[in-house]
Design a protein around this motif. Structure first.
Motif, PDB file in Angstrom:
ATOM      1  N   LYS A 106      -7.041 -11.755 -16.165  1.00  0.00           N
ATOM      2  CA  LYS A 106      -6.545 -10.390 -15.978  1.00  0.00           C
ATOM      3  C   LYS A 106      -7.158  -9.773 -14.729  1.00  0.00           C
ATOM      4  O   LYS A 106      -6.500  -9.019 -14.031  1.00  0.00           O
ATOM      5  CB  LYS A 106      -6.848  -9.528 -17.201  1.00  0.00           C
ATOM      6  CG  LYS A 106      -5.860  -9.704 -18.313  1.00  0.00           C
ATOM      7  CD  LYS A 106      -5.991  -8.613 -19.348  1.00  0.00           C
ATOM      8  CE  LYS A 106      -4.860  -8.751 -20.342  1.00  0.00           C
ATOM      9  NZ  LYS A 106      -4.729  -7.610 -21.205  1.00  0.00           N
ATOM     10  N   SER A 107      -8.419 -10.104 -14.443  1.00  0.00           N
ATOM     11  CA  SER A 107      -9.045  -9.526 -13.248  1.00  0.00           C
ATOM     12  C   SER A 107      -8.391 -10.053 -11.976  1.00  0.00           C
ATOM     13  O   SER A 107      -8.246  -9.316 -11.003  1.00  0.00           O
ATOM     14  CB  SER A 107     -10.556  -9.779 -13.241  1.00  0.00           C
ATOM     15  OG  SER A 107     -10.844 -11.148 -13.113  1.00  0.00           O
ATOM     16  N   THR A 108      -7.961 -11.303 -11.982  1.00  0.00           N
ATOM     17  CA  THR A 108      -7.263 -11.849 -10.812  1.00  0.00           C
ATOM     18  C   THR A 108      -5.886 -11.208 -10.681  1.00  0.00           C
ATOM     19  O   THR A 108      -5.464 -10.867  -9.565  1.00  0.00           O
ATOM     20  CB  THR A 108      -7.143 -13.382 -10.914  1.00  0.00           C
ATOM     21  OG1 THR A 108      -8.466 -13.941 -10.963  1.00  0.00           O
ATOM     22  CG2 THR A 108      -6.392 -13.964  -9.726  1.00  0.00           C
ATOM     23  N   ILE A 109      -5.199 -11.017 -11.784  1.00  0.00           N
ATOM     24  CA  ILE A 109      -3.894 -10.339 -11.756  1.00  0.00           C
ATOM     25  C   ILE A 109      -4.072  -8.925 -11.202  1.00  0.00           C
ATOM     26  O   ILE A 109      -3.293  -8.470 -10.353  1.00  0.00           O
ATOM     27  CB  ILE A 109      -3.254 -10.298 -13.160  1.00  0.00           C
ATOM     28  CG1 ILE A 109      -2.940 -11.708 -13.664  1.00  0.00           C
ATOM     29  CG2 ILE A 109      -2.014  -9.412 -13.179  1.00  0.00           C
ATOM     30  CD1 ILE A 109      -1.865 -12.448 -12.908  1.00  0.00           C
ATOM     31  N   THR A 110      -5.118  -8.241 -11.646  1.00  0.00           N
ATOM     32  CA  THR A 110      -5.394  -6.888 -11.156  1.00  0.00           C
ATOM     33  C   THR A 110      -5.688  -6.906  -9.660  1.00  0.00           C
ATOM     34  O   THR A 110      -5.229  -6.026  -8.920  1.00  0.00           O
ATOM     35  CB  THR A 110      -6.572  -6.263 -11.931  1.00  0.00           C
ATOM     36  OG1 THR A 110      -6.213  -6.213 -13.317  1.00  0.00           O
ATOM     37  CG2 THR A 110      -6.892  -4.868 -11.441  1.00  0.00           C
ATOM     38  N   ALA A 111      -6.431  -7.906  -9.186  1.00  0.00           N
ATOM     39  CA  ALA A 111      -6.737  -8.017  -7.757  1.00  0.00           C
ATOM     40  C   ALA A 111      -5.459  -8.244  -6.945  1.00  0.00           C
ATOM     41  O   ALA A 111      -5.282  -7.651  -5.871  1.00  0.00           O
ATOM     42  CB  ALA A 111      -7.733  -9.145  -7.521  1.00  0.00           C
ATOM     43  N   GLN A 113      -2.497  -7.314  -7.837  1.00  0.00           N
ATOM     44  CA  GLN A 113      -1.769  -6.048  -7.904  1.00  0.00           C
ATOM     45  C   GLN A 113      -2.325  -5.057  -6.881  1.00  0.00           C
ATOM     46  O   GLN A 113      -1.556  -4.371  -6.190  1.00  0.00           O
ATOM     47  CB  GLN A 113      -1.880  -5.478  -9.320  1.00  0.00           C
ATOM     48  CG  GLN A 113      -0.966  -4.323  -9.586  1.00  0.00           C
ATOM     49  CD  GLN A 113      -0.987  -3.961 -11.073  1.00  0.00           C
ATOM     50  OE1 GLN A 113      -2.005  -4.103 -11.756  1.00  0.00           O
ATOM     51  NE2 GLN A 113       0.141  -3.511 -11.562  1.00  0.00           N
ATOM     52  N   ARG A 114      -3.643  -4.990  -6.750  1.00  0.00           N
ATOM     53  CA  ARG A 114      -4.256  -4.101  -5.752  1.00  0.00           C
ATOM     54  C   ARG A 114      -3.830  -4.499  -4.338  1.00  0.00           C
ATOM     55  O   ARG A 114      -3.542  -3.638  -3.515  1.00  0.00           O
ATOM     56  CB  ARG A 114      -5.780  -4.151  -5.857  1.00  0.00           C
ATOM     57  CG  ARG A 114      -6.345  -3.329  -6.950  1.00  0.00           C
ATOM     58  CD  ARG A 114      -7.864  -3.253  -6.841  1.00  0.00           C
ATOM     59  NE  ARG A 114      -8.409  -2.892  -8.121  1.00  0.00           N
ATOM     60  CZ  ARG A 114      -9.203  -3.656  -8.855  1.00  0.00           C
ATOM     61  NH1 ARG A 114      -9.577  -4.842  -8.432  1.00  0.00           N
ATOM     62  NH2 ARG A 114      -9.634  -3.228 -10.011  1.00  0.00           N
ATOM     63  N   LYS A 120       1.805  -2.398   0.555  1.00  0.00           N
ATOM     64  CA  LYS A 120       2.901  -1.421   0.562  1.00  0.00           C
ATOM     65  C   LYS A 120       2.482  -0.118   1.236  1.00  0.00           C
ATOM     66  O   LYS A 120       3.289   0.531   1.899  1.00  0.00           O
ATOM     67  CB  LYS A 120       3.389  -1.147  -0.858  1.00  0.00           C
ATOM     68  CG  LYS A 120       4.211  -2.271  -1.422  1.00  0.00           C
ATOM     69  CD  LYS A 120       4.662  -1.976  -2.838  1.00  0.00           C
ATOM     70  CE  LYS A 120       5.426  -3.175  -3.381  1.00  0.00           C
ATOM     71  NZ  LYS A 120       5.779  -3.005  -4.793  1.00  0.00           N
ATOM     72  N   HIS A 121       1.225   0.245   1.058  1.00  0.00           N
ATOM     73  CA  HIS A 121       0.732   1.491   1.652  1.00  0.00           C
ATOM     74  C   HIS A 121       0.244   1.320   3.097  1.00  0.00           C
ATOM     75  O   HIS A 121      -0.085   2.303   3.753  1.00  0.00           O
ATOM     76  CB  HIS A 121      -0.389   2.089   0.796  1.00  0.00           C
ATOM     77  CG  HIS A 121       0.116   2.699  -0.467  1.00  0.00           C
ATOM     78  ND1 HIS A 121      -0.060   2.109  -1.694  1.00  0.00           N
ATOM     79  CD2 HIS A 121       0.822   3.833  -0.690  1.00  0.00           C
ATOM     80  CE1 HIS A 121       0.492   2.856  -2.623  1.00  0.00           C
ATOM     81  NE2 HIS A 121       1.046   3.900  -2.052  1.00  0.00           N
TER      82      HIS A 121
END
Length: 143
Positions: A106-111, A113-114, A120-121
């Motif tokens: 999950k932490s890799t998925i979150t990374a 996603q970040r 995008k920004h």
């Protein structure tokens, strides 16, 4: 914790629940290319885990828990496909995302996603990356 196989079943049940009023064993069997007894066995495990409601030869429904996890599974797959396209991965994006999704924490998925939100920004940074990819691909073809 669901096994990768059970995640696949739950993800497909979740997807079917949006397009069909009734989710059937045969639909899941065809989509995942597995035999009917395998689907029935997986449904029993998902029911025992509190993810679905299911009566033999009956309708398959998602519990609140199943809906929540199913939503996460679909979003995770979508994120990974988007990530692979963003980095210009030269692969079968759907198959690669499917292979990746079960083994990333999950932490890799979150990374990831970040990183996607950051890109995008910061379109100028992403554009520099795109140019770099094009240059390296061009050099690779020349060699």
């Amino acid at each position: 914790m669901l096994s990768p196989s059970l995640e696949d079943y739950l993800e497909e049940i979740y997807r079917f629940s949006f397009s069909d009023d009734i989710v059937r064993v045969t639909d899941i069997s065809q989509k995942l290319n597995v035999k009917l007894p395998s689907v029935t066995k997986a449904l029993g495990k998902l029911r025992a885990g509190g993810y679905i409601t299911y009566q033999k030869y009956g309708m398959i429904g998602l519990t609140d828990k199943g809906r929540q996890i199913g939503c996460y599974l679909v979003e995770r797959n979508t994120l990974l496909q988007e990530f692979l396209r963003t980095i210009y991965a030269d692969c079968d994006v759907a198959a690669e995302a499917e292979a990746m999704e079960h083994y990333l924490s999950k932490s890799t998925i979150t990374a990831i996603q970040r990183l996607m939100v950051f890109m995008k920004h910061n379109p100028e940074t992403y554009q520099r990356f795109v140019e770099y990819v094009r240059e390296t691909k061009k050099k690779d073809k020349e060699n």
